[in-house]
Scaffold this motif. Structure first.
Motif, mmCIF file in Angstrom:
data_model
loop_
_atom_site.group_PDB
_atom_site.id
_atom_site.type_symbol
_atom_site.label_atom_id
_atom_site.label_comp_id
_atom_site.label_asym_id
_atom_site.label_seq_id
_atom_site.Cartn_x
_atom_site.Cartn_y
_atom_site.Cartn_z
ATOM 1 N N HIS A 282 -6.258 9.934 -5.895
ATOM 2 C CA HIS A 282 -5.775 9.945 -4.517
ATOM 3 C C HIS A 282 -6.962 9.917 -3.553
ATOM 4 C CE1 HIS A 282 -1.818 10.926 -6.114
ATOM 5 N NE2 HIS A 282 -2.406 11.853 -6.843
ATOM 6 N N PHE A 283 -6.863 9.078 -2.510
ATOM 7 C CA PHE A 283 -7.932 8.927 -1.533
ATOM 8 C C PHE A 283 -7.387 9.125 -0.119
ATOM 9 C CE2 PHE A 283 -9.032 6.342 -5.231
ATOM 10 C CZ PHE A 283 -10.316 6.801 -5.520
ATOM 11 N N ALA A 284 -8.309 9.228 0.827
ATOM 12 C CA ALA A 284 -7.924 9.402 2.226
ATOM 13 C C ALA A 284 -7.118 8.199 2.714
ATOM 14 C CB ALA A 284 -9.187 9.565 3.083
ATOM 15 N N GLY A 285 -6.252 8.460 3.664
ATOM 16 C CA GLY A 285 -5.426 7.409 4.230
ATOM 17 C C GLY A 285 -4.207 7.077 3.396
ATOM 18 N N GLY A 286 -3.913 7.928 2.409
ATOM 19 C CA GLY A 286 -2.729 7.712 1.576
ATOM 20 C C GLY A 286 -2.906 6.674 0.487
ATOM 21 N N LEU A 287 -4.150 6.253 0.203
ATOM 22 C CA LEU A 287 -4.392 5.267 -0.851
ATOM 23 C C LEU A 287 -4.371 5.931 -2.220
ATOM 24 C CD1 LEU A 287 -7.282 3.079 0.625
ATOM 25 C CD2 LEU A 287 -4.863 2.466 0.393
ATOM 26 N N ASP A 288 -3.722 5.295 -3.185
ATOM 27 C CA ASP A 288 -3.676 5.762 -4.564
ATOM 28 C C ASP A 288 -4.167 4.657 -5.486
ATOM 29 O OD1 ASP A 288 -2.527 8.158 -3.787
ATOM 30 O OD2 ASP A 288 -0.473 7.445 -4.121
ATOM 31 N N LEU A 289 -5.069 5.025 -6.404
ATOM 32 C CA LEU A 289 -5.545 4.095 -7.423
ATOM 33 C C LEU A 289 -5.016 4.554 -8.771
ATOM 34 C CD1 LEU A 289 -7.346 1.721 -8.355
ATOM 35 C CD2 LEU A 289 -9.229 3.377 -8.581
ATOM 36 N N GLY A 290 -4.240 3.705 -9.428
ATOM 37 C CA GLY A 290 -3.641 4.060 -10.704
ATOM 38 C C GLY A 290 -4.225 3.251 -11.851
ATOM 39 N N MET A 291 -4.384 3.902 -13.007
ATOM 40 C CA MET A 291 -4.829 3.224 -14.225
ATOM 41 C C MET A 291 -3.794 3.484 -15.317
ATOM 42 S SD MET A 291 -8.417 3.553 -16.364
ATOM 43 C CE MET A 291 -8.152 5.294 -16.784
ATOM 44 N N THR A 292 -3.285 2.401 -15.901
ATOM 45 C CA THR A 292 -2.259 2.506 -16.934
ATOM 46 C C THR A 292 -2.745 1.776 -18.181
ATOM 47 O OG1 THR A 292 -0.584 2.423 -15.180
ATOM 48 C CG2 THR A 292 0.188 2.190 -17.432
ATOM 49 N N ASN A 293 -2.724 2.477 -19.310
ATOM 50 C CA ASN A 293 -3.197 1.925 -20.581
ATOM 51 C C ASN A 293 -2.135 2.134 -21.658
ATOM 52 O OD1 ASN A 293 -5.710 3.612 -19.243
ATOM 53 N ND2 ASN A 293 -6.224 1.495 -19.733
ATOM 54 N N GLN A 294 -1.846 1.079 -22.408
ATOM 55 C CA GLN A 294 -0.775 1.148 -23.409
ATOM 56 C C GLN A 294 -1.237 0.585 -24.746
ATOM 57 O OE1 GLN A 294 2.573 -1.824 -23.784
ATOM 58 N NE2 GLN A 294 3.740 -0.160 -22.841
ATOM 59 N N ALA A 326 -2.311 1.303 -4.251
ATOM 60 C CA ALA A 326 -1.133 1.419 -3.398
ATOM 61 C C ALA A 326 -1.485 2.173 -2.128
ATOM 62 C CB ALA A 326 -0.003 2.128 -4.141
ATOM 63 N N GLY A 327 -0.753 1.852 -1.068
ATOM 64 C CA GLY A 327 -0.962 2.540 0.200
ATOM 65 C C GLY A 327 0.297 2.524 1.037
ATOM 66 N N PRO A 328 0.306 3.333 2.110
ATOM 67 C CA PRO A 328 1.499 3.424 2.961
ATOM 68 C C PRO A 328 1.749 2.127 3.727
ATOM 69 C CG PRO A 328 -0.325 4.625 3.940
ATOM 70 C CD PRO A 328 -0.780 4.204 2.575
ATOM 71 N N LEU A 329 3.014 1.853 3.938
ATOM 72 C CA LEU A 329 3.432 0.661 4.675
ATOM 73 C C LEU A 329 4.279 1.133 5.847
ATOM 74 C CD1 LEU A 329 3.260 -2.464 4.475
ATOM 75 C CD2 LEU A 329 5.435 -2.403 3.254
ATOM 76 N N ASN A 330 3.623 1.337 6.993
ATOM 77 C CA ASN A 330 4.293 1.916 8.155
ATOM 78 C C ASN A 330 4.801 0.850 9.112
ATOM 79 O OD1 ASN A 330 3.634 4.571 7.245
ATOM 80 N ND2 ASN A 330 1.564 4.310 8.105
ATOM 81 N N GLY A 331 5.800 1.208 9.890
ATOM 82 C CA GLY A 331 6.298 0.337 10.934
ATOM 83 C C GLY A 331 7.078 -0.864 10.443
ATOM 84 N N THR A 332 7.744 -0.767 9.285
ATOM 85 C CA THR A 332 8.550 -1.867 8.756
ATOM 86 C C THR A 332 10.000 -1.423 8.633
ATOM 87 O OG1 THR A 332 8.339 -1.301 6.405
ATOM 88 C CG2 THR A 332 6.532 -2.561 7.400
#
Length: 404
Positions: A282-294, A326-332
Motif C-alpha cells: 500500500h502506498f500514499a494516494g490510495g495506490l496498491d501494488l499487488g503480486m500474484t504467483n501461482q 490499482a488506484g482510486p477512481l474519483n468523480g465517475t
C-alpha cells in the motif's frame, strides 16, 4: 445497472460478429496419374466421409474402386496419409511423425474405411491417444490444451482470478458476506493461421468463514468457435483463502473440468490442483501494488465425445506470475470506492509439449469494491486485455463481472 446492461450488450454484439472460416481438415487426393485435387472440410466426420467411394468419386470423377489412390490428410495441423494400391481393397493409414502405419482389409474399400473409423473410435492400439497428444502439440485450436481458449488454460485462469480479486485484514471485523458472482466474457484469439472466439459465463459463490478466511466455489462454462466448429467446456473448483498477514494470503484450489467437440473429434477431462500467493503493498494516494504467483498441476483423464473414447494422456504444470497496480477512481458514475487497475500476467506451461507453452497478458479495468466480512471484494468490474504468446498467439479479452 444501466451501465452494466450497456456493457453486456456491447459484449454480445462482439460475440455475434461474423467471421471468415478456414478449413481445419484438408484432403489432397491423387488418383493414378491425374493432378492432385484438394478439398477442405469443417469437421472430422466430413473428412471420414470423403474417404468413402462416393466421396472420393466426387473429388476425382476418374476414381474407381480399383484405382491406385493416395489421400494426403491434414488433421488440425497433423499430417497423415490414407492410400489404396491398384486393384486392392486394403486401406493403409500412416502418421509419419508418430510412426503409425496400420492397414485395414474389407470386402470392399468402403468396408475397409468403416473398419478404420471403428478402430479409431475404439482407440485401438492407443492410436487415438497418441494422435490426440500430438494434436495438443501441433494444433493451434485444440480444445483441451495448448492455447488460451483451451480447457487447461481456462481452469488455471479461473483459479488465478479467484485468488487475485480479494484483499483484506485477517483480523478485521464486519458483517458476514456471502456473495454470488456472475460474469460475461468474450475472447477473440488469433492462433497461427486460425481464429478462435471464446464466450465465457463465469459463476461463483463465496462464503465468508470469518477472520479473512473465505471459501469460493466457481463453475465457469464456455463455448469456443474455431473456423466453423464448436467445442464446449466447463469446470468446477473450490478455493480456500488463507490469510497469513494483513496483506498476504495463500489460496489452495482443486478443480475438475471437461471439454469436448464432436466437430473436432476430441474430448478430455482434466483435474488440477493449484496454490496461489497474493501480496499487496500500500502506498500514499490510495495506490496498491499487488503480486500474484501461482503453481498449478494438471492431469488428463479419458472421456467420451460422441462415438469417440478420447484420452490425451497429458501431465502438465504451470507457473503464472502477475503484477497489478490499482488506484482510486474519483468523480465517475461508479461512485465512491471505484478503482482502476492495470496488470501484466505471465503464463508458462511445463511437462508434455503444447502448441503454445507461454503467453503474456496486459490489461486494464475499472470497477467498484464491496466489503464482505473481513475482506474487500471487487463488485462491479469491466476489463479489457491483450494477449501475446509463443507460436504466433495473440488475442483480445473483454470481461464483465458483478457480485451481489
Amino acid at each position: 445497472m444501466k451501465h452494466a446492461c450497456l456493457i453486456a450488450g456491447a459484449l454480445y454484439a462482439a460475440m455475434t460478429m461474423p467471421t471468415q472460416a478456414k478449413d481445419l481438415f484438408e484432403l489432397g487426393l491423387s488418383v493414378d496419374s491425374a493432378p492432385e485435387v484438394r478439398e477442405g472440410f469443417t469437421t472430422i466426420s466430413d473428412l471420414f466421409d470423403a474417404l468413402s467411394t462416393e466421396g472420393l468419386t466426387q473429388l476425382s470423377p476418374g476414381y474407381t474402386e480399383s484405382s491406385p489412390a493416395t489421400a494426403a490428410l491434414y488433421v488440425r495441423g497433423l499430417p497423415a496419409e490414407a492410400s489404396f494400391q491398384s486393384g486392392s481393397t486394403t486401406l493403409r493409414f500412416r502418421v509419419p511423425s508418430l510412426g503409425i502405419d496400420v492397414s485395414f482389409t474389407g470386402e470392399t474399400r468402403d468396408d475397409s474405411r468403416d473398419q478404420f473409423e471403428d478402430y479409431i473410435k475404439a482407440n485401438g492400439g492407443d492410436i487415438l491417444k497418441r494422435m490426440l497428444k500430438e494434436l495438443a502439440r501441433v494444433s493451434p485450436v485444440d480444445p483441451v490444451a495448448g492455447n488460451p481458449g483451451s480447457l487447461m488454460a481456462q481452469m488455471g485462469a479461473q483459479d488465478f482470478a479467484d485468488a487475485a480479486s480479494v484483499s483484506g485484514n485477517p483480523g478485521g471485523t464486519g458483517s458476514s458476506g456471502n456473495l454470488f458472482g456472475i460474469g460475461l466474457g468474450y475472447d477473440s484469439n488469433s492462433l497461427g493461421p486460425y481464429d478462435q472466439n471464446v464466450m465465457r459465463l463465469p459463476l461463483s459463490f463465496g462464503f465468508d468463514l470469518s477472520n479473512g478466511y473465505r471459501l469460493t466455489l466457481s463453475a465457469p462454462i464456455y463455448r469456443v468457435e474455431s473456423e466453423g466448429t464448436d467445442s464446449y467446456g466447463a469446470s468446477f473448483g473450490a478455493a480456500l483463502r488463507i490469510p497469513l498477514t494483513a496483506d498476504w494470503a495463500l489460496t489452495p484450489a482443486l478443480r475438475v473440468g471437461a471439454a469436448g467437440s464432436g466437430d473436432l473429434g476430441s474430448a478430455a477431462a482434466l483435474y488440477s490442483g493449484s496454490l496461489t500467493s497474493r501480496y499487496v503493498w500500500h502506498f500514499a494516494g490510495g495506490l496498491d501494488l499487488g503480486m500474484t504467483n501461482q503453481l498449478a498441476l494438471y492431469q488428463s483423464r479419458s472421456i467420451s465425445a460422441g462415438d469417440y473414447e478420447a484420452d490425451y494422456d497429458l501431465s502438465n504444470r504451470s507457473l503464472k506470475n502477475g503484477l497489478d497496480l490499482a488506484g482510486p477512481l474519483n468523480g465517475t458514475f461508479l461512485g465512491n470506492g471505484a478503482q482502476w487497475r492495470a496488470w501484466v500476467i505471465d503464463t508458462r506451461f511445463y511437462g508434455d509439449e503444447l502448441y503454445s507453452n507461454s503467453w503474456q497478458e496486459y490489461g486494464v479495468s475499472v470497477g467498484t469494491r464491496v466489503q464482505a466480512g473481513a475482506i474487500v471484494y471487487e463488485q462491479l468490474n469491466f476489463g479489457i486485455s491483450y494477449l501475446n504468446g509463443e507460436n504466433d498467439v495473440s488475442g483480445l479479452k473483454l470481461n464483465f463481472g458483478y457480485r451481489f
